[in-house]
Design a protein around this motif. Structure first.
Motif, PDB file in Angstrom:
ATOM      1  N   THR A 184       0.928  -1.238   0.036  1.00 17.89           N
ATOM      2  CA  THR A 184       0.020   0.017   0.093  1.00 17.89           C
ATOM      3  C   THR A 184       0.950   1.349   0.029  1.00 17.89           C
ATOM      4  OG1 THR A 184       0.038  -0.093   2.304  1.00 17.89           O
ATOM      5  CG2 THR A 184      -2.143  -1.000   1.221  1.00 17.89           C
ATOM      6  N   ASP A 185       2.163   1.352   0.330  1.00 17.35           N
ATOM      7  CA  ASP A 185       2.987   2.278   0.208  1.00 17.35           C
ATOM      8  C   ASP A 185       4.568   1.824   0.472  1.00 17.35           C
ATOM      9  OD1 ASP A 185       3.879   4.829  -0.410  1.00 17.35           O
ATOM     10  OD2 ASP A 185       3.037   5.764   1.383  1.00 17.35           O
ATOM     11  N   ALA A 186       5.300   2.739   0.248  1.00 14.86           N
ATOM     12  CA  ALA A 186       6.892   2.335   0.084  1.00 14.86           C
ATOM     13  C   ALA A 186       7.638   3.588   0.349  1.00 14.86           C
ATOM     14  CB  ALA A 186       7.457   1.340  -0.601  1.00 14.86           C
ATOM     15  N   ILE A 187       8.692   3.738   1.249  1.00 15.58           N
ATOM     16  CA  ILE A 187       9.630   5.074   1.180  1.00 15.58           C
ATOM     17  C   ILE A 187      11.151   4.163   1.345  1.00 15.58           C
ATOM     18  CG2 ILE A 187       8.092   6.431   2.423  1.00 15.58           C
ATOM     19  CD1 ILE A 187       9.415   6.102   4.843  1.00 15.58           C
ATOM     20  N   LEU A 188      12.132   5.114   0.839  1.00 16.70           N
ATOM     21  CA  LEU A 188      13.456   4.853   0.862  1.00 16.70           C
ATOM     22  C   LEU A 188      14.009   5.584   2.086  1.00 16.70           C
ATOM     23  CD1 LEU A 188      15.727   3.291  -0.622  1.00 16.70           C
ATOM     24  CD2 LEU A 188      16.229   5.607  -1.651  1.00 16.70           C
ATOM     25  N   VAL A 189      14.707   4.719   2.974  1.00 13.49           N
ATOM     26  CA  VAL A 189      15.437   5.438   4.131  1.00 13.49           C
ATOM     27  C   VAL A 189      16.908   4.760   4.157  1.00 13.49           C
ATOM     28  CG1 VAL A 189      15.520   5.793   6.773  1.00 13.49           C
ATOM     29  CG2 VAL A 189      13.303   5.528   5.516  1.00 13.49           C
ATOM     30  N   GLU A 190      17.889   5.619   3.949  1.00 15.54           N
ATOM     31  CA  GLU A 190      19.312   4.919   3.982  1.00 15.54           C
ATOM     32  C   GLU A 190      19.364   3.795   3.233  1.00 15.54           C
ATOM     33  OE1 GLU A 190      20.420   5.052   7.980  1.00 15.54           O
ATOM     34  OE2 GLU A 190      20.399   7.267   8.149  1.00 15.54           O
ATOM     35  N   SER A 214      -2.786  -4.703   8.868  1.00 12.02           N
ATOM     36  CA  SER A 214      -1.477  -3.849   7.913  1.00 12.02           C
ATOM     37  C   SER A 214      -0.414  -4.551   8.689  1.00 12.02           C
ATOM     38  CB  SER A 214      -1.899  -2.703   7.964  1.00 12.02           C
ATOM     39  OG  SER A 214      -2.772  -2.268   7.283  1.00 12.02           O
ATOM     40  N   ILE A 215       0.455  -4.727   7.685  1.00 15.11           N
ATOM     41  CA  ILE A 215       2.111  -4.679   8.238  1.00 15.11           C
ATOM     42  C   ILE A 215       2.934  -3.707   7.787  1.00 15.11           C
ATOM     43  CG2 ILE A 215       1.668  -7.376   7.968  1.00 15.11           C
ATOM     44  CD1 ILE A 215       3.461  -7.301   5.587  1.00 15.11           C
ATOM     45  N   ILE A 216       4.190  -3.642   8.565  1.00 17.12           N
ATOM     46  CA  ILE A 216       5.177  -2.808   7.942  1.00 17.12           C
ATOM     47  C   ILE A 216       6.370  -4.088   7.819  1.00 17.12           C
ATOM     48  CG2 ILE A 216       6.400  -2.307  10.381  1.00 17.12           C
ATOM     49  CD1 ILE A 216       7.052   0.582   9.023  1.00 17.12           C
ATOM     50  N   GLY A 217       7.239  -3.354   6.649  1.00 13.51           N
ATOM     51  CA  GLY A 217       8.233  -4.440   6.496  1.00 13.51           C
ATOM     52  C   GLY A 217       9.392  -3.493   5.954  1.00 13.51           C
ATOM     53  N   ARG A 218      10.555  -4.277   5.505  1.00 11.63           N
ATOM     54  CA  ARG A 218      11.842  -3.670   5.213  1.00 11.63           C
ATOM     55  C   ARG A 218      12.592  -4.564   3.976  1.00 11.63           C
ATOM     56  NH1 ARG A 218      16.193  -2.564   9.266  1.00 11.63           N
ATOM     57  NH2 ARG A 218      16.929  -4.699   8.675  1.00 11.63           N
ATOM     58  N   ILE A 219      13.074  -4.037   2.867  1.00 11.82           N
ATOM     59  CA  ILE A 219      13.602  -4.675   1.702  1.00 11.82           C
ATOM     60  C   ILE A 219      14.774  -4.207   1.476  1.00 11.82           C
ATOM     61  CG2 ILE A 219      13.489  -4.983  -0.713  1.00 11.82           C
ATOM     62  CD1 ILE A 219      10.288  -4.764  -0.447  1.00 11.82           C
ATOM     63  N   ASP A 220      16.126  -4.896   1.552  1.00  9.25           N
ATOM     64  CA  ASP A 220      17.329  -4.689   1.258  1.00  9.25           C
ATOM     65  C   ASP A 220      17.419  -4.352  -0.278  1.00  9.25           C
ATOM     66  OD1 ASP A 220      20.061  -5.040   0.341  1.00  9.25           O
ATOM     67  OD2 ASP A 220      20.444  -5.885   2.420  1.00  9.25           O
TER      68      ASP A 220
END
Length: 278
Positions: A184-190, A214-220
């Motif tokens: 549903t959305d994504a942002i770039l952080v470092e 809903s979940i939050i997650g992180r992609i390398d």
């Protein structure tokens, strides 16, 4: 399991069906998938300003006619706002210049057609819900809540040129109950991608369904693999994510929620994520 807190931060009257937001210099820039305004919420003064993105801008557009703005991203001094592409009327991109207040409109129908061809998506299954820019390329996040259930990232050139190369990376997301979550959305952080995903009990990009959480997650960004995911709610359909503050131990995000309603009220939530062990 990540440690987190989720709390209501602001109640804003005048915005309905919030679908994306960007935090910049004590302001939140918010879009709605029901309307054709960009909203600027001045946090210190609790003041809301409406910015028309098109002529004769409206708050609540009939579903069959709406632009369905689902993604907003900041690149340089411009906000880029994308339609979802789930119908022919939703294939536009609007840019808003923060310095000059000028708007520009671009037809993305040919580009979206090529994304569908590359990802083997039907016209009904395309549903762009997030956008980020890094490594000189745009990354558009496909929400796989259609019949074919393909979550993924379309990577394309800076000019949105349909003649350029498009890469589509499939991303498998976890399920909540029996339903796979979808972007549903994504942002770039470092150089890391933080994303939101929601489980909605529907096989349509057009019709709404029961929200299961809903979940939050992180992609390398080096491997394009998921580092972690964390369920953050059982009831909210979070559709917007922006970074508010980051320290060595924690990250604070602002989130907005789409209640699939014409009521012009929006709650902004603050999500605090413990990152000491990540």
């Amino acid at each position: 399991m990540e440690k987190f807190t989720l709390e209501s931060q602001f109640q804003i009257t005048g915005i309905g069906s919030a679908s994306g937001l960007v935090y910049k210099e004590n302001s939140l820039f918010i879009i709605s998938d029901n309307g054709s305004f960009l909203y600027q919420f001045d946090i210190p003064y609790n003041k809301l300003t409406r910015i028309p993105l098109v002529k004769n801008a409206q708050e609540n557009i009939p579903k069959k006619d709406k632009y369905d703005f689902e993604s907003i991203a900041l690149k340089g001094n411009k906000l880029h706002i994308f339609g979802s592409g789930s119908t022919a009327k939703r294939e536009k991109e609007i840019t808003y210049n923060l310095e000059t207040a000028a708007t520009e409109e671009k037809d993305l129908s040919k580009l979206y057609k090529k994304i569908k061809q590359t990802a083997t998506l039907s016209d009904e299954d395309l549903n762009i819900e997030g956008a980020i820019f890094f490594n000189e390329k745009w990354h558009l996040f496909q929400r796989g809540n259609g019949a074919n259930s393909k979550n993924g990232i379309a990577i394309l050139n800076d000019n949105f040129d349909e003649k350029g190369t498009i890469e589509f990376i499939l991303i498998e997301l976890p399920k909540i109950k029996h339903i796979e979550t979808s972007f549903t959305d994504a942002i770039l952080v470092e150089n890391k991608i933080y994303f939101l995903a929601t489980a909605e009990d529907t096989t349509s990009t057009y019709a709404d369904g029961e929200i299961l959480g809903s979940i939050i997650g992180r992609i390398d960004t080096q491997t394009m693999k998921i580092d972690f995911t964390q369920k953050i709610t059982d009831i909210n359909k979070f559709e917007g994510l922006t970074l508010y503050n980051k320290t060595q131990d924690k990250m604070e995000f602002f989130l907005c929620e789409d209640k699939d309603s014409e009521v012009l009220e929006t709650t902004i939530f603050k999500l605090t994520l413990d990152i000491k062990h990540n």
